[in-house]
Each structure stands twice: as C-alpha cells, then as structure tokens.
Design a protein around this motif. Structure first.
Motif, PDB file in Angstrom:
ATOM      1  N   TRP A 160     -34.647  -9.246 -19.918  1.00  0.00           N
ATOM      2  CA  TRP A 160     -35.693  -8.951 -18.579  1.00  0.00           C
ATOM      3  C   TRP A 160     -36.635  -8.588 -19.186  1.00  0.00           C
ATOM      4  O   TRP A 160     -37.591  -8.276 -18.585  1.00  0.00           O
TER       5      TRP A 160
ATOM      6  N   ILE B 136     -40.149  -9.978 -16.957  1.00  0.00           N
ATOM      7  CA  ILE B 136     -40.808  -8.739 -15.996  1.00  0.00           C
ATOM      8  C   ILE B 136     -42.642  -9.260 -16.620  1.00  0.00           C
ATOM      9  O   ILE B 136     -43.119  -9.377 -15.402  1.00  0.00           O
TER      10      ILE B 136
ATOM     11  N   ALA C 251     -43.375 -12.371 -15.176  1.00  0.00           N
ATOM     12  CA  ALA C 251     -43.269 -12.194 -13.584  1.00  0.00           C
ATOM     13  C   ALA C 251     -44.905 -11.558 -13.275  1.00  0.00           C
ATOM     14  O   ALA C 251     -45.159 -12.432 -12.173  1.00  0.00           O
TER      15      ALA C 251
ATOM     16  N   TRP D  33     -43.384  -9.355  -6.990  1.00  0.00           N
ATOM     17  CA  TRP D  33     -43.656  -9.128  -8.304  1.00  0.00           C
ATOM     18  C   TRP D  33     -41.682  -8.870  -8.739  1.00  0.00           C
ATOM     19  O   TRP D  33     -41.040  -9.636  -9.614  1.00  0.00           O
TER      20      TRP D  33
ATOM     21  N   THR E  81     -40.203 -11.664 -10.565  1.00  0.00           N
ATOM     22  CA  THR E  81     -39.282 -11.768 -12.598  1.00  0.00           C
ATOM     23  C   THR E  81     -37.541 -11.763 -12.038  1.00  0.00           C
ATOM     24  O   THR E  81     -36.814 -12.502 -12.662  1.00  0.00           O
TER      25      THR E  81
ATOM     26  N   TRP F 125     -35.486 -14.594 -14.286  1.00  0.00           N
ATOM     27  CA  TRP F 125     -34.332 -14.658 -15.457  1.00  0.00           C
ATOM     28  C   TRP F 125     -33.090 -15.162 -15.362  1.00  0.00           C
ATOM     29  O   TRP F 125     -32.538 -15.670 -15.987  1.00  0.00           O
TER      30      TRP F 125
END
Length: 573
Positions: free
Chosen positions: A413, A417, A420, A492, A496, A500
């Motif tokens: 993650w 993040i 993104a 955002w 993300t 992923w």
C-alpha cells in the motif's frame, strides 16, 4: 559436470533471468520517457521557446527605429524573418555543427595515453574472465576491446572512442577481478551492459542534445539581457540628464533589468528542464546496467547487499542525495542509493518518482511566468505538462502490469499511495486554470512594460513590485485550486486502489509489443477524454465531484486494457 557445477549454472541462469526481466521493465520506463522527451519536451524548448523570445526581441528592436540604422518601415522583412531564423535556423545550425564535430572525432579513434593495453599473465586472466562474462550474457559477437588505466580505486569506464566502443578498467579493479571478487564482476558486467544495449551511442546523442540546449537557450538569455542592459543604461542616462535624482534614475534602470530577468529567465528555465530530463534518461540507463551487473553475482538483492557491505564503495552523504534530487547534471545515482534500489523491487520496478519530480515541477513553472505569455497562450506549455503527466501514467500502468512476472512480492500500500499521489498531481497540473491567470499576467506585463528611452514615462518601481506580488498570489492560488482541490483529493484514493489492483489483476500477455501499444492507446484516450471533459465543464456549472472522473480516466482505462488482454492470453493458452 559435477552436481555443484550444475547447481551453480542453474543459480546463474536464474539470476540472469531475473535481471533480464527487471531490465526489460526498466527499459519500458526509459522508452516512454525517451519518446516524450524526443517528440514533445525537447522540440518545444529548443525551437518554440527561442522563437517566441526572438519574436519579442524583434518587436522591441523594431520599435527602436529612430535609433536603429535598420528602420522597421524600410527593412520590415528583416524583423519578420528574425524569429524564424533564430527559432528554427539557429538550433538547426548549431546542432549540425555539434554533430559534425562529434562525427569528426569518432572518425579518428585514438586510444588516449591514459589508457593502455593489457599485458602479462594477469592481463590474460582478466581477458579470459571478460570473455566468459560476455558469453554469459548471451552475446555471440566478439566482446569489446579491453584496456586499463592507472587508478587504485575499483572503477571501470565504457569509452566512446569508436563507434563500437571499448571498456577500460582501473588497476584496482584489475587486481580484484583476477581474484574473482564479486564487486569487480558487477562493475565489469555493468560496463558490458552499456555496450550490449547501445548506451554509448545514446550517451553521445544525449550529450549533443545537452550541449545544443545550453548553447541555444543561454545565447537567447545573454542576447536578451544585453539588449535590455543597453536599454537600462540609456534610461539611466536620460533620467539623470532630465534632472531626476540618482535614486529615482537607478530605480527605473533596475525596473528594466528586473523585467529582462523575468522575461529571459524563462530561457534558463527551459535549459534547466532539458538538462534535468537528459540527466534522468542517463540515470535510467545507468540503473539498467546495474541490474544486468547483478546477474553476475546471483541476483538483484544479493548484488545490492554486496555493494552496500563493500568497504571500497563510497558512502553517499546527504549532499549526494540532495544533488540526485535537484542537480541539473545528474548522470549517476549515489552509490548507496543504487544498492538500495537494486535490493528493493518496489522501487526498482516502479517509476522513479523522486528523481523525476523536478522535471514535473519545472514543466508546471514554465507557463506561470507572466512575461512568457505568448508561450503559454500558444498551448505549448499545456502540451508539455500533459505529456509529462501522461508519461507518468504510462510508466505506472505498464510497469505494474508486468509486476507479477518480475517481482517476488506484493507491491504494498505505501508504494501504491505514493504512485497515486504523483499521478493525481500530474493530472491536476494539466487542469490548472491558466485562463484565470491571464488577467494577472496581462496586468503585470502592462505595468512593468518599459517604453523605448525618451518615449513615455517609465513605470514606477514600487508599483511593479506590488503588482508582481499580486500576480504571484493569483497564479499560486490557481495552482493550489487545481492540485489541492476536492476533486484531486477524492481522486487520490481511487487511483491508489487502481495502482494496488494492477499487479494483481494484470496477467502477462504473450505479445509484449501489442500489449504496450494497446495499453498506451487506452491511456492516451483516457487523457484526451479528461482534457476535453475539463474544457466542457469549465464552461458550465459543476461540482468538485463531477471533476473526479477526469483525474482517474487514464489509469482506469489502462487497467481495463491490461485486464482484458490478460484474459485473452489465458483463454488462448
């Protein structure tokens, strides 16, 4: 062949396969940036920017007809042709001269006195190792010529002293190589990779581009400052002659210099963008060579650990890391960074965000210069920002679509993040409301404009400063309204999730070229829809929520294209 030899061979083959897949992923990132740089960024900044500045200088000089021997009415065709001659003819002429000089140098290859031929038994040993490593890379053609130079440090260089290139090793590396040292093997194969991938020719081309950018854009800056310097000197003389105080006269001359700096400083900004982008492309090639070098010692993670633990490798300082982020002449990452990236697949197999961030920032700053209004009004600056943003989306989607084939662990993650966030900011930058900044830009240009000496009252320096702050406040507000808008913040987490899901849902396809083309077209369509949608929504009443699809269309269509192609591959298999 003994069981141990068989095990060693399998170990080396696995390491080479791992390095080859990682090198292909890095090559994908490199190819995308090369296309964007070659088709958009370089032509705009080396041709269009000089053209606009030459047009401004020609218009200014034409208004100096009473002082110029070439009056505008008599020689108007000169002023009309001047922008084209400087903007198009100048870069072509300078580029041709640089190319001719470089070709002349290559036509007469000479081995520098600094580099000597190998000799003796130890020379035969390193030659044998060199040939063995070259064949391990699957190369059928003869290896490049090997020479050495006097240096006790463990270094080597790929030399462009001929079209084929050669490799020179230091005395320190020579000594460690014949002792089968791991670091020496990594460095040797690294230089071989430069020859194998044709990096020497690419480095020559990038070097020519960097020199061309410096000569053209710095000449534009110098000519503009010299012109306005003459104006400032004339204004100072006329003001003092008219009885103005030294303070007032100096303030007026300073206004002229300030206007010139803001105007032609954009040429320095264009040069900075090109130099940084060229350095970034060079850095990607060096990193790809590092990846191939890791195959000689058992794989990426093992190579990273070997380099990190070796005492001969220089420990990078905070200053080194800072230069890698903001330096305009970056070619190699700091040693500790290179070893850390090799050992970290999440950084190696995803876009190099921290090193590309400055290029994105410089692209965004360009159209925010009030005196570069013709440049931004032409749409070229928006095209430049859009191209850089599209490159980031392409790199993220295409690299992550190959994650499953290249990586041994999940993306995670935190990396999703970060990817993104940068993609969302890049998409938001394209949607900066430049139209709203035009009022401030026009006001600043009008207030700060300087009439020819003796024709009209020059602007007050204090008023110019006040309007400059007002212009900065207006433009910065528009930038924050786009990047920090509710639409960007809502987009955002969606991006993300897309980042992923990509490594999980994307299945490696058989036809890699077809996959790249189809996915790229899907992303380009998404970016086009995003820009067309933004143009439509700017003319109607809309909410922040209605802008969210514009920030996620590109990555979403890229993900769908990868998933569809992956399912087709599995169905046909």
């Amino acid at each position: 062949m003994t069981d141990r030899d068989t095990e060693t061979l399998a170990f080396n083959q696995h390491a080479y396969r791992e390095a080859s897949v990682a090198a292909k992923v890095l090559g994908l990132e490199l190819s995308i940036h090369q296309v964007i740089f070659g088709l958009v960024i370089f032509p705009i900044n080396i041709v269009v920017v000089p053209y606009f500045f030459a047009e401004q200088m020609a218009g200014f000089l034409a208004s100096w007809a009473p002082w110029s021997p070439l009056g505008y009415g008599t020689y108007s065709w000169i002023w009309q042709l001047l922008p084209s001659a400087i903007g198009f003819g100048g870069p072509v002429a300078v580029g041709a001269a640089i190319y001719a000089l470089d070709r002349r140098r290559l036509a007469k290859p000479q081995l520098s006195r600094k580099y000597q031929n190998l000799a003796g038994n130890s020379g035969q040993q390193i030659e044998h190792l060199f040939q063995q490593l070259w064949s391990d890379l699957g190369q059928q053609n003869p290896p490049p010529k090997l020479s050495w130079y006097s240096d006790l440090n463990v270094t080597a260089r790929a030399l462009s002293d001929s079209r084929e290139g050669s490799i020179a090793v230091s005395a320190g590396l020579w000594d460690r190589a014949i002792k089968k040292d791991a670091v020496a093997r990594i460095i040797l194969v690294h230089e071989m990779a430069h020859v194998m991938f044709g990096d020497l020719n690419a480095f020559r081309v990038l070097g020519r581009c960097a020199m061309l950018a410096r000569l053209v854009l710095l000449s534009i800056f110098a000519a503009g400052m010299a012109l306005f310097g003459a104006v400032a000197a004339t204004e100072l003389s006329l003001s003092l002659g008219a009885g103005a105080s030294v303070l007032v006269a100096t303030g007026r001359a300073a206004t002229v210099i300030a206007v010139a700096g803001l105007t032609f400083g954009a040429a320095l900004l264009a040069n900075a963008l090109l130099q940084r982008y060229i350095g970034f492309l060079t850095m990607l090639r060096e990193l790809r060579a590092d990846v191939i070098g890791s195959s000689s010692v058992g794989g990426l993670e093992r190579a990273g650990n070997i380099l990190r633990e070796d005492g001969s490798i220089r420990v990078s300082t905070v200053a080194d890391l800072g230069r890698s982020l903001i330096s305009l002449d970056i070619t190699h990452l700091p040693e500790s960074e290179r070893s850390a990236i090799l050992a970290n697949q999440r950084r190696l197999l995803t876009p190099k965000l921290r090193y590309f961030a400055l290029s994105l920032v410089l692209c965004v700053i360009q159209p925010l210069n009030g005196f570069a209004a013709p440049f931004f009004q032409s749409g070229f600056a928006t095209l430049s920002i859009g191209a850089v943003g599209t490159a980031l989306i392409l790199c993220a989607v295409l690299m992550l679509s190959r994650w499953r084939a290249a990586a041994r662990r999940r993306l995670g993650w935190p990396r999703a993040i970060m990817l993104a966030a940068v993609i969302t900011v890049a998409a938001a930058c394209v949607h900066i409301d430049f139209e709203a900044t035009s009022v401030a830009i026009f006001l600043f240009s009008e207030v700060a404009s300087v009439p020819p000496p003796g024709l009209g009252e020059p602007p007050d320096f204090g008023v110019v400063v006040d309007v400059a702050f007002l212009t900065f406040d207006t433009i910065s507000g528009q930038v924050l309204a786009a990047i920090g808008s509710g639409a960007a913040l809502l987009s955002w987490p969606i991006n993300t999730l897309l980042m992923w899901l990509l490594p999980t849902l994307a299945f490696p396809t058989g036809d890699q070229r077809r996959s790249i083309v189809v996915t790229s077209l899907a992303i380009f369509v998404g970016v086009l829809i995003s820009n067309l949608g933004r143009s439509h929504l700017s003319a109607v009443e809309h909410s922040e929520l209605s802008l969210v699809p514009l920030y996620v269309t590109g990555p979403l269509l890229g993900l769908l294209a990868c998933v569809v192609q992956g399912r087709q591959t599995r169905a046909s298999g």
